[in-house]
Write a protein that holds these residues in place. Structure first.
Motif, short mmCIF file in Angstrom:
data_model
loop_
_atom_site.label_atom_id
_atom_site.label_comp_id
_atom_site.label_asym_id
_atom_site.label_seq_id
_atom_site.Cartn_x
_atom_site.Cartn_y
_atom_site.Cartn_z
N ARG A 22 49.61 80.15 84.31
CA ARG A 22 48.66 80.04 85.20
C ARG A 22 47.36 79.79 84.78
NH1 ARG A 22 48.86 86.69 86.36
NH2 ARG A 22 48.93 86.28 83.96
N TYR A 49 41.51 78.91 84.71
CA TYR A 49 42.89 79.48 85.50
C TYR A 49 43.12 78.65 86.68
CZ TYR A 49 40.05 82.60 87.91
OH TYR A 49 39.28 83.29 88.62
N ASP A 50 44.19 78.76 87.21
CA ASP A 50 44.65 78.09 88.52
C ASP A 50 44.07 79.01 89.69
OD1 ASP A 50 45.69 77.39 91.06
OD2 ASP A 50 47.48 76.42 89.91
N TYR A 53 45.79 81.77 91.49
CA TYR A 53 45.98 83.21 90.69
C TYR A 53 44.69 83.77 90.83
CZ TYR A 53 50.34 80.78 90.23
OH TYR A 53 51.47 79.91 90.16
#
Length: 261
Positions: A22, A49-50, A53
């Motif tokens: 993630r 982070y993505d 998520y």
């Protein structure tokens, strides 16, 4: 200079965080960028982070911090207006580490270009190539519009004998006004009073005199020195609309309060 404890922590952080799909990258800011770290330096991490998520990442920030070392204590950064931030103390050896969690989209708005310690793919690198950092500088007119009201407020506290509040108020003006303006005059980023000790000369000596002792006389003189130093520094701020009437009446009021003591 990167000390062994910094280097060891960075290696461990890269190893742990790169295992989570993630996450898109681990970046470092602050003094690591300028190569000015010493034994008293902390680490400023940015975990990218993505955005898919976001909810689970933000809910589990403490667990991420616990993976990086022996976490003694940590808390979030709402008090500095940054709830994405975790402020952490690790040991042993004792090490202060700030960890900010951001999406790749949020990284577009940044005050500096951090060092990329690790990234998954090249998304972070590409973002840095397409966008530029922007460090917010105080608006000199914004300061001028408020400064004389702040001086009047200080005089009120002096008159009432609320010296603890006045001492805090002087600290506020040093952080918000004098420090940033002195940095800008010297061509540096306006980071409050950070590392002002590196400057030499009359203005630094004057700045020291804005720090009072706990007495009416000392607080009065610190207020006066704050005024004089601001009047000098604002001359380097370009075209300003001086609040001349507010300036005069606030200074007169300060004198009347002090003379009544």
């Amino acid at each position: 200079m990167l000390l062994q404890m910094h280097e060891d922590f960075i290696i461990q952080a890269k190893e742990k965080l790169s295992q989570d799909d993630r996450l898109l990258g681990l970046l470092a800011g602050g003094s690591l960028i300028t190569g000015s770290m010493d034994e008293y330096s902390d680490l400023d991490f940015i975990v990218v982070y993505d955005a898919c998520y976001k909810e689970e990442i933000m809910e589990n920030r403490m667990q991420f911090a616990e993976k990086l070392g022996h976490l003694l204590s940590a808390f979030t950064g709402e008090h500095v207006g940054e709830p994405r931030l975790l402020i952490c103390l690790y040991g042993q050896p004792l090490l202060h580490v700030d960890i900010k969690f951001v999406t790749i989209q949020e990284l577009e708005q940044r005050v500096e270009n951090p060092i990329i310690l690790w990234e998954r793919g090249e998304e972070v690198s590409h973002l840095f190539q397409k966008t530029a950092p922007n460090f917010p500088s105080p608006d000199p007119q914004w300061i001028e519009d408020r400064f004389w009201i702040w001086i009047h407020y200080g005089a009120l506290k002096l008159g009432r004998g609320e010296l603890f509040e006045l001492i805090d108020h002087l600290t506020f003006m040093r952080n918000t006004v004098l420090g940033p303006l002195l940095h800008m005059k010297n061509g540096e980023l306006p980071r409050g009073v950070r590392k002002l000790e590196e400057y030499e000369g009359e203005e630094l000596d004057e700045l020291k005199e804005t720090i009072p002792e706990y007495s009416t006389e000392s607080c009065y003189h610190a207020l006066k020195k704050t005024i004089h130093l601001y009047q000098r520094l604002r001359q380097h701020s370009g075209n300003l609309e001086f609040k001349s009437e507010a300036e005069q009446v606030s200074m007169d009021y300060l004198e009347s309060v002090y003379s009544s003591k």
